[in-house]
Motif scaffolding. Sequence first.
Motif, PDB file in Angstrom:
ATOM      1  N   THR A 169       0.825  -1.202   0.000  1.00  0.00           N
ATOM      2  CA  THR A 169       0.000   0.000   0.000  1.00  0.00           C
ATOM      3  C   THR A 169       0.862   1.257   0.000  1.00  0.00           C
ATOM      4  OG1 THR A 169      -0.169   0.125   2.417  1.00  0.00           O
ATOM      5  CG2 THR A 169      -1.835  -1.188   1.252  1.00  0.00           C
ATOM      6  N   ALA A 170       0.280   2.331  -0.496  1.00  0.00           N
ATOM      7  CA  ALA A 170       0.957   3.625  -0.501  1.00  0.00           C
ATOM      8  C   ALA A 170      -0.078   4.737  -0.496  1.00  0.00           C
ATOM      9  CB  ALA A 170       1.865   3.763  -1.720  1.00  0.00           C
ATOM     10  N   GLU A 171       0.260   5.836   0.143  1.00  0.00           N
ATOM     11  CA  GLU A 171      -0.598   7.015   0.109  1.00  0.00           C
ATOM     12  C   GLU A 171      -0.420   7.717  -1.237  1.00  0.00           C
ATOM     13  OE1 GLU A 171      -1.203  11.284   2.493  1.00  0.00           O
ATOM     14  OE2 GLU A 171       0.153   9.739   3.282  1.00  0.00           O
ATOM     15  N   LEU A 172      -1.529   8.092  -1.848  1.00  0.00           N
ATOM     16  CA  LEU A 172      -1.438   8.772  -3.137  1.00  0.00           C
ATOM     17  C   LEU A 172      -2.665   9.625  -3.389  1.00  0.00           C
ATOM     18  CD1 LEU A 172       0.028   9.266  -5.817  1.00  0.00           C
ATOM     19  CD2 LEU A 172      -1.192   7.294  -6.758  1.00  0.00           C
ATOM     20  N   ASP A 173      -2.417  10.880  -3.694  1.00  0.00           N
ATOM     21  CA  ASP A 173      -3.429  11.791  -4.222  1.00  0.00           C
ATOM     22  C   ASP A 173      -3.108  11.943  -5.703  1.00  0.00           C
ATOM     23  OD1 ASP A 173      -4.925  13.952  -5.075  1.00  0.00           O
ATOM     24  OD2 ASP A 173      -4.562  15.166  -3.302  1.00  0.00           O
ATOM     25  N   VAL A 174      -3.990  11.467  -6.563  1.00  0.00           N
ATOM     26  CA  VAL A 174      -3.667  11.430  -7.996  1.00  0.00           C
ATOM     27  C   VAL A 174      -3.551  12.818  -8.606  1.00  0.00           C
ATOM     28  CG1 VAL A 174      -4.672   9.146  -8.359  1.00  0.00           C
ATOM     29  CG2 VAL A 174      -6.093  11.192  -8.678  1.00  0.00           C
ATOM     30  N   THR A 175      -3.951  13.855  -7.877  1.00  0.00           N
ATOM     31  CA  THR A 175      -3.787  15.208  -8.406  1.00  0.00           C
ATOM     32  C   THR A 175      -2.363  15.721  -8.237  1.00  0.00           C
ATOM     33  OG1 THR A 175      -4.408  16.347  -6.347  1.00  0.00           O
ATOM     34  CG2 THR A 175      -6.193  15.700  -7.829  1.00  0.00           C
ATOM     35  N   ASP A 176      -1.534  14.989  -7.520  1.00  0.00           N
ATOM     36  CA  ASP A 176      -0.122  15.346  -7.310  1.00  0.00           C
ATOM     37  C   ASP A 176       0.714  14.545  -8.306  1.00  0.00           C
ATOM     38  OD1 ASP A 176       2.507  15.668  -6.454  1.00  0.00           O
ATOM     39  OD2 ASP A 176       2.002  15.580  -4.323  1.00  0.00           O
ATOM     40  N   THR A 177       1.029  15.151  -9.433  1.00  0.00           N
ATOM     41  CA  THR A 177       1.711  14.431 -10.510  1.00  0.00           C
ATOM     42  C   THR A 177       3.069  13.903 -10.076  1.00  0.00           C
ATOM     43  OG1 THR A 177       0.571  15.720 -12.200  1.00  0.00           O
ATOM     44  CG2 THR A 177       2.595  14.613 -12.869  1.00  0.00           C
ATOM     45  N   ALA A 178       3.829  14.685  -9.318  1.00  0.00           N
ATOM     46  CA  ALA A 178       5.141  14.221  -8.853  1.00  0.00           C
ATOM     47  C   ALA A 178       4.985  12.991  -7.977  1.00  0.00           C
ATOM     48  CB  ALA A 178       5.852  15.339  -8.090  1.00  0.00           C
ATOM     49  N   ALA A 179       3.958  12.992  -7.118  1.00  0.00           N
ATOM     50  CA  ALA A 179       3.717  11.834  -6.253  1.00  0.00           C
ATOM     51  C   ALA A 179       3.292  10.618  -7.066  1.00  0.00           C
ATOM     52  CB  ALA A 179       2.650  12.173  -5.216  1.00  0.00           C
ATOM     53  N   VAL A 180       2.499  10.829  -8.111  1.00  0.00           N
ATOM     54  CA  VAL A 180       2.091   9.723  -8.982  1.00  0.00           C
ATOM     55  C   VAL A 180       3.317   9.034  -9.556  1.00  0.00           C
ATOM     56  CG1 VAL A 180       0.989   9.148 -11.183  1.00  0.00           C
ATOM     57  CG2 VAL A 180      -0.181  10.640  -9.559  1.00  0.00           C
ATOM     58  N   ARG A 181       4.255   9.816 -10.058  1.00  0.00           N
ATOM     59  CA  ARG A 181       5.455   9.235 -10.668  1.00  0.00           C
ATOM     60  C   ARG A 181       6.297   8.488  -9.655  1.00  0.00           C
ATOM     61  NH1 ARG A 181       6.465  14.801 -14.042  1.00  0.00           N
ATOM     62  NH2 ARG A 181       4.973  14.367 -15.728  1.00  0.00           N
ATOM     63  N   LYS A 182       6.422   9.032  -8.460  1.00  0.00           N
ATOM     64  CA  LYS A 182       7.220   8.376  -7.419  1.00  0.00           C
ATOM     65  C   LYS A 182       6.586   7.070  -6.965  1.00  0.00           C
ATOM     66  CE  LYS A 182       9.287  12.629  -5.562  1.00  0.00           C
ATOM     67  NZ  LYS A 182       9.318  13.568  -4.395  1.00  0.00           N
ATOM     68  N   VAL A 183       5.262   7.075  -6.768  1.00  0.00           N
ATOM     69  CA  VAL A 183       4.577   5.853  -6.321  1.00  0.00           C
ATOM     70  C   VAL A 183       4.623   4.785  -7.407  1.00  0.00           C
ATOM     71  CG1 VAL A 183       2.329   4.878  -5.716  1.00  0.00           C
ATOM     72  CG2 VAL A 183       3.112   6.989  -4.617  1.00  0.00           C
ATOM     73  N   VAL A 184       4.441   5.182  -8.660  1.00  0.00           N
ATOM     74  CA  VAL A 184       4.531   4.221  -9.762  1.00  0.00           C
ATOM     75  C   VAL A 184       5.931   3.598  -9.788  1.00  0.00           C
ATOM     76  CG1 VAL A 184       4.633   4.021 -12.280  1.00  0.00           C
ATOM     77  CG2 VAL A 184       2.715   5.201 -11.185  1.00  0.00           C
ATOM     78  N   GLU A 185       6.950   4.412  -9.663  1.00  0.00           N
ATOM     79  CA  GLU A 185       8.325   3.895  -9.660  1.00  0.00           C
ATOM     80  C   GLU A 185       8.540   2.914  -8.519  1.00  0.00           C
ATOM     81  OE1 GLU A 185      12.908   5.619  -9.787  1.00  0.00           O
ATOM     82  OE2 GLU A 185      11.337   6.820  -8.837  1.00  0.00           O
ATOM     83  N   ARG A 186       8.058   3.260  -7.323  1.00  0.00           N
ATOM     84  CA  ARG A 186       8.221   2.374  -6.164  1.00  0.00           C
ATOM     85  C   ARG A 186       7.466   1.066  -6.361  1.00  0.00           C
ATOM     86  NH1 ARG A 186       5.754   5.572  -1.634  1.00  0.00           N
ATOM     87  NH2 ARG A 186       5.979   3.573  -0.554  1.00  0.00           N
ATOM     88  N   ALA A 187       6.260   1.146  -6.922  1.00  0.00           N
ATOM     89  CA  ALA A 187       5.457  -0.060  -7.123  1.00  0.00           C
ATOM     90  C   ALA A 187       6.132  -1.013  -8.101  1.00  0.00           C
ATOM     91  CB  ALA A 187       4.062   0.318  -7.614  1.00  0.00           C
ATOM     92  N   PHE A 188       6.661  -0.512  -9.197  1.00  0.00           N
ATOM     93  CA  PHE A 188       7.336  -1.375 -10.159  1.00  0.00           C
ATOM     94  C   PHE A 188       8.644  -1.914  -9.590  1.00  0.00           C
ATOM     95  CE2 PHE A 188       4.335   0.237 -13.248  1.00  0.00           C
ATOM     96  CZ  PHE A 188       4.205  -0.810 -14.136  1.00  0.00           C
ATOM     97  N   GLN A 189       9.327  -1.123  -8.765  1.00  0.00           N
ATOM     98  CA  GLN A 189      10.527  -1.633  -8.099  1.00  0.00           C
ATOM     99  C   GLN A 189      10.169  -2.778  -7.151  1.00  0.00           C
ATOM    100  OE1 GLN A 189      12.200   1.858  -6.244  1.00  0.00           O
ATOM    101  NE2 GLN A 189      13.415   2.418  -8.049  1.00  0.00           N
ATOM    102  N   GLU A 190       9.049  -2.641  -6.460  1.00  0.00           N
ATOM    103  CA  GLU A 190       8.608  -3.655  -5.499  1.00  0.00           C
ATOM    104  C   GLU A 190       8.156  -4.932  -6.194  1.00  0.00           C
ATOM    105  OE1 GLU A 190       7.528  -5.370  -1.784  1.00  0.00           O
ATOM    106  OE2 GLU A 190       8.658  -3.539  -2.198  1.00  0.00           O
ATOM    107  N   PHE A 191       7.390  -4.786  -7.276  1.00  0.00           N
ATOM    108  CA  PHE A 191       6.778  -5.947  -7.915  1.00  0.00           C
ATOM    109  C   PHE A 191       7.570  -6.467  -9.119  1.00  0.00           C
ATOM    110  CE2 PHE A 191       2.032  -5.824  -6.563  1.00  0.00           C
ATOM    111  CZ  PHE A 191       2.402  -5.634  -5.249  1.00  0.00           C
ATOM    112  N   GLY A 192       8.408  -5.616  -9.697  1.00  0.00           N
ATOM    113  CA  GLY A 192       9.120  -6.026 -10.901  1.00  0.00           C
ATOM    114  C   GLY A 192       8.256  -5.871 -12.131  1.00  0.00           C
ATOM    115  N   THR A 193       7.208  -6.666 -12.214  1.00  0.00           N
ATOM    116  CA  THR A 193       6.250  -6.602 -13.313  1.00  0.00           C
ATOM    117  C   THR A 193       4.868  -6.326 -12.748  1.00  0.00           C
ATOM    118  OG1 THR A 193       7.476  -8.152 -14.712  1.00  0.00           O
ATOM    119  CG2 THR A 193       5.129  -7.893 -15.173  1.00  0.00           C
TER     120      THR A 193
END
Length: 281
Positions: A53-77
């Motif tokens: 899980t992660a906190e995310l407000d989709v209106t924060d574009t910088a946060a969207v990019r960071k959470v996406v990066e972390r999620a793919f790092q965590e899951f790989g695919t």
Amino acid sequence: MSTSSWLVTGASAGIGRAVVEQLLAAGHRVAATARRPERLADLARSYPDLLWTAELDVTDTAAVRKVVERAFQEFGTIDVIFSNAGRGAVGAAEELSDEAIAEQVAVNMTGPIQLVRAVLPYLRAQGGGRIIQTSTMGAQISSPGASMYHASKWGVEGFLESIVGEVAPFGIGVTMVEPGSVRTDFGAALSIADPIPAYAGTPVGQIRRYIEASAGNLTGAAPGDPRRVAAAIIDSATTTPAPRRLVLGSDAYQAIRAALTGRLDEIEAARALAAGTDFPA
């Protein structure tokens, strides 16, 4: 459906929560994001090896990019991106504040667009994936008092329609989910504009009185079952080719069909006029 990995926004309530629950129960891995991720604490305790899980407000574009990066790092695919965050605003166009208009565009249109832009490099690199966007029957129809809600949903569908052809060569499918009225707490989170007295006797005023009388429980008698809607969304992820639209609910089917048929009739009525504006042969 074999085991897969999903990224879900707006995961703490409504359709998003139902999708996450069913995915976890079936053994899938889920990266679930929400403005209040603590609402997913019970699922995190029950599925510690499957849920991230992660906190995310989709209106924060910088946060969207960071959470996406972390999620793919965590899951790989990540096989499926389920973009579900959204909110509604009610009021006549001139009743809505500048802030309410900006929020509708940011939450329902710009946020999902930026999420897609953030995930595409990862989906291309892994050789494909699926993007599923929660839309609404309100992206095909419209009603008084919800102008900006409709505008934001029609807008995000226009974006998704355009990128279908852009991303298909990379094995990425796109689906827009168009549910009708579903029994969720969507109505409780509505942004309601301050009234202008002139609209009291108009359809907008009637809608406002209905909302006030319902005390926020707008979907208590809705025909849509959120668990069946969630199951249909999950099933669509393995349908090939990806369905461009997923109309869910008898009310959605009837309303969308009537709207599209009406538009076709209007276009046919304008056939001669349309041809008459060409250069002479």
